[in-house]
Scaffold this motif. Structure first.
Motif, PDB file in Angstrom:
ATOM      1  N   LEU A  68       1.048  10.695  31.650  1.00  0.00           N
ATOM      2  CA  LEU A  68       0.155  11.021  30.543  1.00  0.00           C
ATOM      3  C   LEU A  68       0.643  12.290  29.865  1.00  0.00           C
ATOM      4  O   LEU A  68       1.122  13.215  30.518  1.00  0.00           O
ATOM      5  CB  LEU A  68      -1.275  11.220  31.047  1.00  0.00           C
ATOM      6  CG  LEU A  68      -1.916  10.055  31.811  1.00  0.00           C
ATOM      7  CD1 LEU A  68      -3.306  10.432  32.288  1.00  0.00           C
ATOM      8  CD2 LEU A  68      -1.959   8.810  30.924  1.00  0.00           C
ATOM      9  N   GLY A  69       0.504  12.321  28.552  1.00  0.00           N
ATOM     10  CA  GLY A  69       0.905  13.489  27.794  1.00  0.00           C
ATOM     11  C   GLY A  69       0.138  13.560  26.493  1.00  0.00           C
ATOM     12  O   GLY A  69      -0.870  12.864  26.296  1.00  0.00           O
ATOM     13  N   GLU A  70       0.617  14.392  25.613  1.00  0.00           N
ATOM     14  CA  GLU A  70      -0.043  14.603  24.323  1.00  0.00           C
ATOM     15  C   GLU A  70      -0.208  13.285  23.563  1.00  0.00           C
ATOM     16  O   GLU A  70       0.717  12.488  23.472  1.00  0.00           O
ATOM     17  CB  GLU A  70       0.787  15.580  23.483  1.00  0.00           C
ATOM     18  CG  GLU A  70       0.182  15.882  22.123  1.00  0.00           C
ATOM     19  CD  GLU A  70       1.059  16.812  21.307  1.00  0.00           C
ATOM     20  OE1 GLU A  70       0.631  17.247  20.223  1.00  0.00           O
ATOM     21  OE2 GLU A  70       2.187  17.107  21.767  1.00  0.00           O
ATOM     22  N   ARG A  71      -1.418  13.045  23.094  1.00  0.00           N
ATOM     23  CA  ARG A  71      -1.752  11.880  22.281  1.00  0.00           C
ATOM     24  C   ARG A  71      -1.489  10.556  22.998  1.00  0.00           C
ATOM     25  O   ARG A  71      -0.999   9.599  22.407  1.00  0.00           O
ATOM     26  CB  ARG A  71      -1.029  11.927  20.923  1.00  0.00           C
ATOM     27  CG  ARG A  71      -1.429  13.129  20.075  1.00  0.00           C
ATOM     28  CD  ARG A  71      -0.834  13.087  18.693  1.00  0.00           C
ATOM     29  NE  ARG A  71      -1.272  14.233  17.897  1.00  0.00           N
ATOM     30  CZ  ARG A  71      -0.975  14.454  16.626  1.00  0.00           C
ATOM     31  NH1 ARG A  71      -0.192  13.571  15.990  1.00  0.00           N
ATOM     32  NH2 ARG A  71      -1.424  15.513  15.988  1.00  0.00           N
ATOM     33  N   THR A  72      -1.784  10.532  24.281  1.00  0.00           N
ATOM     34  CA  THR A  72      -1.735   9.268  25.004  1.00  0.00           C
ATOM     35  C   THR A  72      -3.170   8.784  25.258  1.00  0.00           C
ATOM     36  O   THR A  72      -4.121   9.563  25.216  1.00  0.00           O
ATOM     37  CB  THR A  72      -1.001   9.393  26.354  1.00  0.00           C
ATOM     38  OG1 THR A  72      -1.618  10.413  27.138  1.00  0.00           O
ATOM     39  CG2 THR A  72       0.459   9.702  26.151  1.00  0.00           C
ATOM     40  N   ALA A  73      -3.289   7.496  25.491  1.00  0.00           N
ATOM     41  CA  ALA A  73      -4.578   6.887  25.779  1.00  0.00           C
ATOM     42  C   ALA A  73      -4.480   6.121  27.087  1.00  0.00           C
ATOM     43  O   ALA A  73      -3.410   5.649  27.471  1.00  0.00           O
ATOM     44  CB  ALA A  73      -5.000   5.960  24.646  1.00  0.00           C
ATOM     45  N   PRO A 116      -5.167  -5.668  29.994  1.00  0.00           N
ATOM     46  CA  PRO A 116      -4.836  -4.611  29.032  1.00  0.00           C
ATOM     47  C   PRO A 116      -3.708  -3.729  29.539  1.00  0.00           C
ATOM     48  O   PRO A 116      -3.496  -3.604  30.748  1.00  0.00           O
ATOM     49  CB  PRO A 116      -6.140  -3.813  28.932  1.00  0.00           C
ATOM     50  CG  PRO A 116      -6.780  -4.002  30.270  1.00  0.00           C
ATOM     51  CD  PRO A 116      -6.435  -5.411  30.678  1.00  0.00           C
ATOM     52  N   VAL A 117      -2.965  -3.125  28.616  1.00  0.00           N
ATOM     53  CA  VAL A 117      -1.977  -2.121  28.987  1.00  0.00           C
ATOM     54  C   VAL A 117      -2.739  -0.878  29.438  1.00  0.00           C
ATOM     55  O   VAL A 117      -3.705  -0.453  28.799  1.00  0.00           O
ATOM     56  CB  VAL A 117      -1.063  -1.806  27.794  1.00  0.00           C
ATOM     57  CG1 VAL A 117      -0.198  -0.596  28.082  1.00  0.00           C
ATOM     58  CG2 VAL A 117      -0.191  -3.015  27.475  1.00  0.00           C
ATOM     59  N   ALA A 118      -2.330  -0.283  30.557  1.00  0.00           N
ATOM     60  CA  ALA A 118      -3.104   0.806  31.146  1.00  0.00           C
ATOM     61  C   ALA A 118      -2.962   2.116  30.378  1.00  0.00           C
ATOM     62  O   ALA A 118      -3.913   2.894  30.305  1.00  0.00           O
ATOM     63  CB  ALA A 118      -2.693   1.009  32.594  1.00  0.00           C
ATOM     64  N   ALA A 119      -1.790   2.400  29.823  1.00  0.00           N
ATOM     65  CA  ALA A 119      -1.583   3.672  29.130  1.00  0.00           C
ATOM     66  C   ALA A 119      -0.550   3.489  28.032  1.00  0.00           C
ATOM     67  O   ALA A 119       0.405   2.735  28.190  1.00  0.00           O
ATOM     68  CB  ALA A 119      -1.127   4.750  30.114  1.00  0.00           C
ATOM     69  N   TRP A 120      -0.748   4.192  26.924  1.00  0.00           N
ATOM     70  CA  TRP A 120       0.185   4.111  25.808  1.00  0.00           C
ATOM     71  C   TRP A 120       0.047   5.357  24.952  1.00  0.00           C
ATOM     72  O   TRP A 120      -0.949   6.074  25.026  1.00  0.00           O
ATOM     73  CB  TRP A 120      -0.059   2.859  24.970  1.00  0.00           C
ATOM     74  CG  TRP A 120      -1.349   2.864  24.176  1.00  0.00           C
ATOM     75  CD1 TRP A 120      -1.514   3.189  22.864  1.00  0.00           C
ATOM     76  CD2 TRP A 120      -2.663   2.522  24.670  1.00  0.00           C
ATOM     77  NE1 TRP A 120      -2.841   3.067  22.502  1.00  0.00           N
ATOM     78  CE2 TRP A 120      -3.557   2.662  23.584  1.00  0.00           C
ATOM     79  CE3 TRP A 120      -3.152   2.100  25.911  1.00  0.00           C
ATOM     80  CZ2 TRP A 120      -4.931   2.411  23.708  1.00  0.00           C
ATOM     81  CZ3 TRP A 120      -4.514   1.859  26.033  1.00  0.00           C
ATOM     82  CH2 TRP A 120      -5.386   2.007  24.949  1.00  0.00           C
ATOM     83  N   ARG A 121       1.069   5.610  24.141  1.00  0.00           N
ATOM     84  CA  ARG A 121       1.027   6.754  23.225  1.00  0.00           C
ATOM     85  C   ARG A 121       0.480   6.300  21.878  1.00  0.00           C
ATOM     86  O   ARG A 121       0.897   5.283  21.334  1.00  0.00           O
ATOM     87  CB  ARG A 121       2.412   7.367  23.031  1.00  0.00           C
ATOM     88  CG  ARG A 121       2.345   8.695  22.273  1.00  0.00           C
ATOM     89  CD  ARG A 121       3.711   9.321  22.046  1.00  0.00           C
ATOM     90  NE  ARG A 121       3.588  10.667  21.513  1.00  0.00           N
ATOM     91  CZ  ARG A 121       3.315  10.954  20.237  1.00  0.00           C
ATOM     92  NH1 ARG A 121       3.175   9.963  19.356  1.00  0.00           N
ATOM     93  NH2 ARG A 121       3.202  12.204  19.825  1.00  0.00           N
TER      94      ARG A 121
END
Length: 285
Positions: A68-73, A116-121
């Motif tokens: 996880l980083g800046e502007r991730t969901a 669903p995709v678990a995490a993305w920018r």
């Protein structure tokens, strides 16, 4: 959000809004999440949607770790085994909501999707719209109880989901035939393990169904069913600490031996050995 029941250090979380007000949407900051989180593994009956403004960290969802980083969901659906691994430096917000909270047809379809995709920018061009939708939802959450319009949180949540545009992974190139198959598998994979059953139930020739599934996922219909059963088996072994016999009962296998052979063929490891490797502090296979 409340904790109900313990199995070792893995917790079952059930949705209950703060104050018992009965709302279908709850928001919190990462500061509040850090106060509630002890680094343990959880399985919830509600959706967890997080938007990260800044910082570096990670989350593990269904045995896969995501940076996880800046502007991730982050999106964790009900039933997924998950753990916040490293959130000490993260800023942003977390939204908890029930499966029926979104109000638009498109967002309800997204919420109902089993993969669903678990995490993305979040793309830079989309960020101002995502941020605005989030701030509006957060503002509504601060309204005094007497001034809250009960339908607004669902509307604003739907706007946030629509602006986030969660990627759909393997189902991104989804066609109607695959969509029907996927929904049917999600509803019946515990009872039916045979692709022929789904073809017959949906009114398709087996080859037609197999072609549609391969176009959408790159896998055969049988492989898709196997992967879904294996995912649920891993959840049961890791979260509920079920034995092979217990998994067999839940997942529709005749006996523990039959389930163990299935799991071994699918993963290369017997259920007991895989379960022993998965601890509350190490959930990656």
């Amino acid at each position: 959000m409340v904790e109900t029941g313990h199995v070792t250090a893995i917790r079952q979380m059930t949705y209950q809004p703060v104050g018992g007000a009965g709302g279908a949407v709850e928001t919190m900051t990462f500061d509040r999440l850090r106060e509630l989180n002890d680094g343990g593994t959880q399985r919830a009956d509600f959706h967890v949607l997080a938007v990260v403004d800044a910082g570096q960290g990670s989350v593990t969802v269904d045995f896969l770790r995501h940076p996880l980083g800046e502007r991730t969901a982050v999106w964790v659906p009900p039933g997924a085994v998950h753990r916040w691994d490293d959130i000490a430096g993260l800023t942003g917000h977390v939204v908890l909501f029930t499966p029926t909270a979104p109000v638009t047809h498109a967002t309800r379809e997204l919420v109902a999707s089993p993969d669903p995709v678990a995490a993305w920018r979040v793309p830079d061009t989309a960020w101002p719209f995502v941020d605005a939708a989030r701030r509006h939802l957060l503002l509504e959450a601060t309204a005094p109880p007497a001034d809250r319009a009960t339908e607004l949180p669902g509307i604003l949540l739907s706007a946030l989901i629509a602006r986030l545009r969660p990627p759909r992974g393997a189902a991104g190139a989804m066609n109607p035939t695959f969509q029907l198959f996927r929904s049917s598998v999600e509803a019946h994979f515990r009872e039916h393990h045979d692709a022929t059953h789904y073809a017959r139930a949906l009114g398709y020739a087996p080859r037609t169904l197999s072609r549609a599934v391969r176009q959408a996922t790159g896998r055969t219909a049988k492989a898709y069913i196997v992967d879904r059963i294996v995912l649920e088996a891993r959840r049961l072994l890791a979260h509920d600490r079920l034995t092979a016999a217990g998994c067999a009962r839940v997942l529709g296998f005749p006996d523990a031996s039959n389930f163990s052979v299935f799991f071994l063929n699918a993963t290369g490891m017997r259920p007991g050995r895989w379960q022993a490797r998965v601890t509350p502090t190490d959930m990656e296979p």
